[in-house]
Scaffold this active site. Structure first.
Site, short mmCIF file in Angstrom:
data_model
loop_
_atom_site.label_atom_id
_atom_site.label_comp_id
_atom_site.label_asym_id
_atom_site.label_seq_id
_atom_site.Cartn_x
_atom_site.Cartn_y
_atom_site.Cartn_z
CG HIS A 114 14.35 85.86 42.82
ND1 HIS A 114 13.22 85.75 41.95
CD2 HIS A 114 14.50 84.53 42.95
CE1 HIS A 114 12.90 84.54 42.18
NE2 HIS A 114 13.52 83.91 42.70
CG ASP A 116 13.54 87.88 38.68
OD1 ASP A 116 14.37 88.02 39.66
OD2 ASP A 116 13.82 86.92 38.17
CG ASP A 149 10.29 81.13 42.52
OD1 ASP A 149 11.38 81.92 43.11
OD2 ASP A 149 10.47 80.62 41.40
CD GLU A 183 16.43 82.51 40.55
OE1 GLU A 183 17.04 81.36 40.48
OE2 GLU A 183 15.23 82.78 40.07
CD GLU A 184 12.27 82.40 38.47
OE1 GLU A 184 12.63 81.68 38.03
OE2 GLU A 184 11.74 82.56 39.63
CG ASP A 209 19.43 82.55 46.93
OD1 ASP A 209 18.12 83.09 46.97
OD2 ASP A 209 20.02 82.34 45.79
CG HIS A 454 8.49 78.82 38.15
ND1 HIS A 454 9.45 78.53 37.31
CD2 HIS A 454 8.81 79.30 39.17
CE1 HIS A 454 10.61 79.19 37.85
NE2 HIS A 454 10.04 79.92 38.97
#
Ligand code: ZN
Length: 483
Positions: A114, A116, A149, A183-184, A209, A454
């Site tokens: 992803h 994002d 991530d 995705e987030e 993934d 995160h």
């Protein structure tokens, strides 16, 4: 986990006569490295991090200019991928690349990453050693939001593809790369990619993934290990409502709304879902067994025989218990606002993380059955529901490639362990079009780095990047040429 092993050692003599199955870790696959240097890859990743591709659920277009600039950068940085893989814009932000295989009868492979990233929590900017969107290269790391991530994965998979195309790679089997944009915040991009494949009447041979990773200091063994997510949990929140007569608190009825709600929540929490050892736990145990000394290793190699002991140990720890059953977590409660007035209604939200053996419908039925004796109580789904995909096999050629390439990119002898993720990934959108869904980021990291995802000071090891490119080249070339 120490306790866990101590408990195992106490198990019976029956095992003395038993044979163990072979460990689950497959044969290494010959690596296919590229000539990319760590420094060159670090510079590319550093550039990728500088785009603030933050997805916002309420305002999907908020970072539109950043996403547009990022896509222009992708096209310039990976020119062959863009020239030969027909990038298709999906939902104004996601990208779906296709390299047609020579044999259209073969199911394609799908690799997802992803674009994002999550925002930096306001007020925590100062806690970063380097600014989160500067892409600083220092101290042997590339620093910044998205390093782990998952722009590190995104950049290295595209670098792998670019170099294969440079070499004239022409696969038998079609290769898709899907880059989601949200995705987030829900993953509508991945859902649309999967829906398109389904509408074409196609299935994917496998989907790869993010999710699992490789660690240098895996807690159970203290050494390196690769963890490949073969499943992930689903998500269901329910609202429990209790209704009773209102009025003045000086003359309450025997059953009040709040009293009733308490009994309903207790009835739900006191009747847990099934927790049992099934796939992939036995394979996980067998993969780890060779790393364990003495009786612990002997027992771990025989999960079938020692199932009840192992289950008992897994039940003792919150994290391991969550891997073998659906969890129940009351998270919000409300009812009443004045101390001398009886509310007519009280409500609780309970969040469930669904084990693949439970669907949202069967879970809801289980909860309702447990409050059926309470008049005035209802249980309804609240918010979006995500079903857990079926757990993918840990045998067969797709697994042998994904896990075998992991083996060849880990230090000699490191186990490769299937596991079930507590979190969710974009890959779940493909559950109707793929039986083999694997979640693995081939980066080398320390367990402590998990909190940077995160969190503050997200970073990825510069020297891990060439191995990631090599991993993806190995998987893509091996799977692409597989007839
Ligand atoms: Zn992610």
């Amino acid at each position: 986990m120490k306790q866990y092993l101590a408990g195992i050692i106490g198990s019976g003599l029956l095992a003395l006569t038993a044979c163990s199955q072979p460990p689950a870790t497959p044969e290494a696959i010959e690596p296919n490295p590229s000539s990319f240097s760590a420094d060159a890859l670090a510079r590319t990743l550093s550039e990728a991090i500088r785009f603030e591709t933050i997805a916002e659920a309420d305002n999907p277009q908020a970072s539109r200019a950043e996403f547009d600039a990022f896509r222009a950068w992708l096209a310039a940085s990976f020119p062959l991928v863009h020239a030969q893989m027909n990038p298709q814009d999906i939902l104004h932000g996601s990208l779906w690349y296709t390299l047609e295989g020579a044999n259209p009868a073969l199911d394609p492979i799908v690799i997802l990453a992803h674009q994002d990233v999550v925002p930096v929590e306001p007020g925590t900017q100062d806690q970063w050693d380097y600014p989160p969107f500067a892409g600083t290269i220092a101290d042997g790391y590339v620093w910044g939001r998205g390093a782990l991530d998952m722009k590190g994965f995104l950049v290295t998979v595209l670098a792998a593809m670019e170099t294969l195309l440079e070499e004239g790679f022409a696969p038998e089997r079609t290769i898709h790369i899907g880059l989601g944009h949200d995705e987030e915040v829900g993953g509508t991009g991945a859902q649309a990619m999967a829906a398109q494949l389904e509408a074409q009447g196609r299935r994917a041979w496998f989907v790869l993934d993010e999710g699992g990773s490789s660690f240098d200091n895996f807690p159970i063994t203290g050494g390196p290990a690769g963890l490949i997510g073969v499943g992930e949990k689903g998500f269901l929140s329910v609202e429990v409502t209790a209704r009773a007569r209102g009025g003045h608190s000086s003359t309450p009825p025997p059953e009040t709304a709040i009293g009733l709600l308490s009994r309903a929540v207790n009835a739900i929490v006191d009747n847990p879902f099934e927790h049992s050892i099934d796939h992939p736990i036995p394979d996980m145990m067998r993969a780890l067994a060779p790393e364990m000394d003495g009786m612990a290793g002997f027992v771990m190699a025989r999960p079938g025989l020692f199932g009840s002991t192992l289950r008992g140990q897994l039940m003792e720890d919150d994290a391991t218990r969550a891997t073998i059953g659906t969890t129940i977590a009351p998270t919000i409660i409300s009812g009443g606002s004045v101390d001398n007035v009886l509310p007519q209604e009280a409500r609780a939200i309970i969040n469930l993380r669904l084990h693949p053996r439970d669907s949202s419908a069967s879970a809801l039925a289980h909860l309702r059955a447990n409050v059926a004796h309470l008049d005035g109580v209802t249980v309804e789904p609240a918010g979006s529901i995500s079903e857990a995909p079926a757990i993918s096999p840990t045998n067969g050629r797709a697994w042998e490639i994904i896990a075998g390439a992991a083996v060849s990119h880990l230090p000699e002898g490191a186990p490769v362990v299937p596991n079930l993720l507590a979190g969710a990934t974009d890959s779940r959108a493909f559950k109707n079009v793929a039986d083999h869904i694997y979640r693995y980021v081939p980066m080398r990291m320390e367990m402590e780095d998990l909190s940077r995802i995160h969190g503050d000071d997200e970073r990825i090891r510069t020297d891990a990047l060439p191995g990631m490119v090599s991993y993806f080249r190995t998987v893509i070339s091996e799977a692409g040429m597989e007839g």
